[in-house]
Scaffold this active site. Sequence first.
Site, PDB file in Angstrom:
ATOM      1  N   ASN A  87       0.812  -1.218   0.000  1.00  0.00           N
ATOM      2  CA  ASN A  87       0.000   0.000   0.000  1.00  0.00           C
ATOM      3  C   ASN A  87       0.850   1.275   0.000  1.00  0.00           C
ATOM      4  OD1 ASN A  87      -2.398  -1.600   0.167  1.00  0.00           O
ATOM      5  ND2 ASN A  87      -1.993  -1.858   2.358  1.00  0.00           N
ATOM      6  N   ARG A  88       2.070   1.134  -0.467  1.00  0.00           N
ATOM      7  CA  ARG A  88       2.996   2.262  -0.572  1.00  0.00           C
ATOM      8  C   ARG A  88       3.312   2.909   0.779  1.00  0.00           C
ATOM      9  NH1 ARG A  88       3.510  -0.313  -4.543  1.00  0.00           N
ATOM     10  NH2 ARG A  88       3.630   0.478  -6.684  1.00  0.00           N
TER      11      ARG A  88
END
Length: 221
Positions: free
Chosen positions: A199-200
Amino acid sequence: MTDPVTDALDPADMREQYRTTELTVADLAPEPIAQFSRWFKETAENPAIHEPNAMVVSTATPDGRPSSRTVLLKHYDGAGFVFFTNYSSRKGEELTANPHVSLLFPWHPLARQVIVTGRAVRTGRDETVAYFRTRPHGSQLGAWASHQSSVIASREELLTRYEELETRYPEGEQVPVPPEWGGVRVVPDAIEFWQGHENRLHDRLRYVREDETWRVERLAP
């Protein structure tokens, strides 16, 4: 007119979730060179990574025009990170005029990267000569044959110069070190260790030099 990218892959559709372990301040070595050494060893032991010592060197002209290229790290220690180049090349001339430099180690299979920012200084001539003597004979001749970054008419021109040098310095004969060729040491003022996550929500921990010590800070991804 035909659009050359009509059937090309769309980079925006390329996504990967990085599933890795968390990188915390407690995980880090007390100083950044020791932490780099730890990661570099893990990288070198990973068969998926070709040339783990490859790094992107970014320089800039005095008026701020940037340029980047990939070179090979040849040595590192507490004094900094060393690579070798032609001082008359584009990067050599830019570093002479503006010594601020950045290094990037892109270790994609491990979802890691290391970013070094600092100042470039030339190594001593003795260090340059010692390293030059370890290079393969062909690479030594190549340092003479290539007037790096200059415009040439053709590849044949380069090969002709190389063949002339082969005749002058056959295998087994010592090749002198070109006067314009030598080492560059990047003395770091900051080193960032980046670890990719899902999810970065990546971990970015940066050592910042403060006189003779290092402060660690966490950056938002």
